[in-house]
Write a protein that holds these residues in place. Sequence first.
Motif, PDB file in Angstrom:
ATOM      1  N   ALA A 145       0.742  -1.213  -0.142  1.00  0.00           N
ATOM      2  CA  ALA A 145      -0.150  -0.039   0.072  1.00  0.00           C
ATOM      3  C   ALA A 145       0.802   1.278   0.051  1.00  0.00           C
ATOM      4  O   ALA A 145       0.242   2.458   0.074  1.00  0.00           O
ATOM      5  CB  ALA A 145      -0.888   0.052   1.306  1.00  0.00           C
ATOM      6  N   ASN A 146       1.992   1.160  -0.204  1.00  0.00           N
ATOM      7  CA  ASN A 146       3.089   2.257  -0.103  1.00  0.00           C
ATOM      8  C   ASN A 146       2.772   3.175  -1.174  1.00  0.00           C
ATOM      9  O   ASN A 146       2.695   2.638  -2.291  1.00  0.00           O
ATOM     10  CB  ASN A 146       4.509   1.814  -0.172  1.00  0.00           C
ATOM     11  N   PHE A 147       2.685   4.551  -0.874  1.00  0.00           N
ATOM     12  CA  PHE A 147       2.641   5.473  -2.185  1.00  0.00           C
ATOM     13  C   PHE A 147       3.933   5.852  -2.420  1.00  0.00           C
ATOM     14  O   PHE A 147       4.280   6.053  -3.670  1.00  0.00           O
ATOM     15  CB  PHE A 147       2.050   6.965  -1.516  1.00  0.00           C
ATOM     16  N   ILE A 148       5.151   5.770  -1.752  1.00  0.00           N
ATOM     17  CA  ILE A 148       6.233   6.123  -2.174  1.00  0.00           C
ATOM     18  C   ILE A 148       6.855   4.660  -2.813  1.00  0.00           C
ATOM     19  O   ILE A 148       6.369   3.857  -2.461  1.00  0.00           O
ATOM     20  CB  ILE A 148       7.163   6.393  -0.897  1.00  0.00           C
TER      21      ILE A 148
ATOM     22  N   TYR B 111      12.627  12.473  -1.386  1.00  0.00           N
ATOM     23  CA  TYR B 111      11.193  12.381  -1.880  1.00  0.00           C
ATOM     24  C   TYR B 111      10.486  13.970  -2.091  1.00  0.00           C
ATOM     25  O   TYR B 111      11.326  14.985  -1.458  1.00  0.00           O
ATOM     26  CB  TYR B 111      10.254  11.900  -0.904  1.00  0.00           C
ATOM     27  N   GLU B 115       4.605  14.171  -1.667  1.00  0.00           N
ATOM     28  CA  GLU B 115       4.569  12.729  -1.921  1.00  0.00           C
ATOM     29  C   GLU B 115       4.490  12.039  -0.384  1.00  0.00           C
ATOM     30  O   GLU B 115       3.800  10.944  -0.336  1.00  0.00           O
ATOM     31  CB  GLU B 115       5.901  12.279  -2.451  1.00  0.00           C
ATOM     32  N   HIS B 119       1.499   9.352   1.380  1.00  0.00           N
ATOM     33  CA  HIS B 119       2.017   8.144   1.694  1.00  0.00           C
ATOM     34  C   HIS B 119       1.462   8.000   3.010  1.00  0.00           C
ATOM     35  O   HIS B 119       0.858   6.962   3.330  1.00  0.00           O
ATOM     36  CB  HIS B 119       3.611   8.286   1.869  1.00  0.00           C
ATOM     37  N   HIS B 126      -5.384   2.730   4.572  1.00  0.00           N
ATOM     38  CA  HIS B 126      -5.309   1.293   4.270  1.00  0.00           C
ATOM     39  C   HIS B 126      -5.227   0.537   5.504  1.00  0.00           C
ATOM     40  O   HIS B 126      -6.220  -0.732   5.745  1.00  0.00           O
ATOM     41  CB  HIS B 126      -3.882   1.201   3.700  1.00  0.00           C
TER      42      HIS B 126
END
Lengths: 156, 156
Positions: A145-148, B111, B115, B119, B126
């Motif tokens: 589920a990481n966005f990074i 980053y 971002e 995250h 989640h």
Amino acid sequence: MYSLFLYNWQVRDEWFEVLKDLPIEELTAERGGGIGSIIKTLFHIVDVEYSWIRGIEGYDDPAPLFEDFLNIQSIQRLSDDYRKDLLQILGTLTDDRELRVVKVPWDEESYRYGEILRHVIAHEIHHMGQLSVWAKELDIDRVTANFIGRGLGRSI
Amino acid sequence: MYSLFLYNWQVRDEWFEVLKDLPIEELTAERGGGIGSIIKTLFHIVDVEYSWIRGIEGYDDPAPLFEDFLNIQSIQRLSDDYRKDLLQILGTLTDDRELRVVKVPWDEESYRYGEILRHVIAHEIHHMGQLSVWAKELDIDRVTANFIGRGLGRSI
């Protein structure tokens, strides 16, 4: 907001890949919480996203029937089809558009356009969290589920 | 992005309320997926959010120990304490700040500031999805994941 849609679509496609070989009995098995089964959850995510975005753009709801999408491949095709439209609509977001007051036919309330975008984004992430619990129970791979780590920094 | 933090904090506080009377055995029971138990998940969400936001602001990580937060009330107090800082930091976001390149001590990658915000937001949603499956299994109330209906339109 656009980068969060890109995130959801990456995660969704990775789940399609993980789940495409899961037996249909497991895909359709009723599970605790959420929409009830893995396949219903995936269909629901695709359906709800498109309905809301079409709605706030003033288009009708195509209202596909779940019964016509009983395997991963057909849901993925639906998702791909819808995405072509969504890329057009969401690829050109502006602050002004996010502040626009909108209404959809199935809800008496008025919302901000950007409020619905956030609703749709959170909706998918929430359901993907449910999917991750079920995947753990099934002892199959789980999508991060990481966005990074997804190259989305450039879309901020 | 600020409205998505407000959303997460509302949802989190509602979960604290739902879970505060759950027996400690249920809170600490190991569950499939996620961080492993309800109480670890709540602690983890609070801890991770603050670490990342402090990190990209150039502050040290307070690194609280899970062992010191073994009930809902203490985790909620930690969450409330951290929130005072987070409100200050996140209440004044600008597009320029979101594009800033940042680094944190525990990660070699650079980053965008925005971002990391995304995250952290996706991370909590989640895990809350996982919590909703466990709550269903326990037959206790589940907090809605809806973004709409929370008065957040004015924060867009």
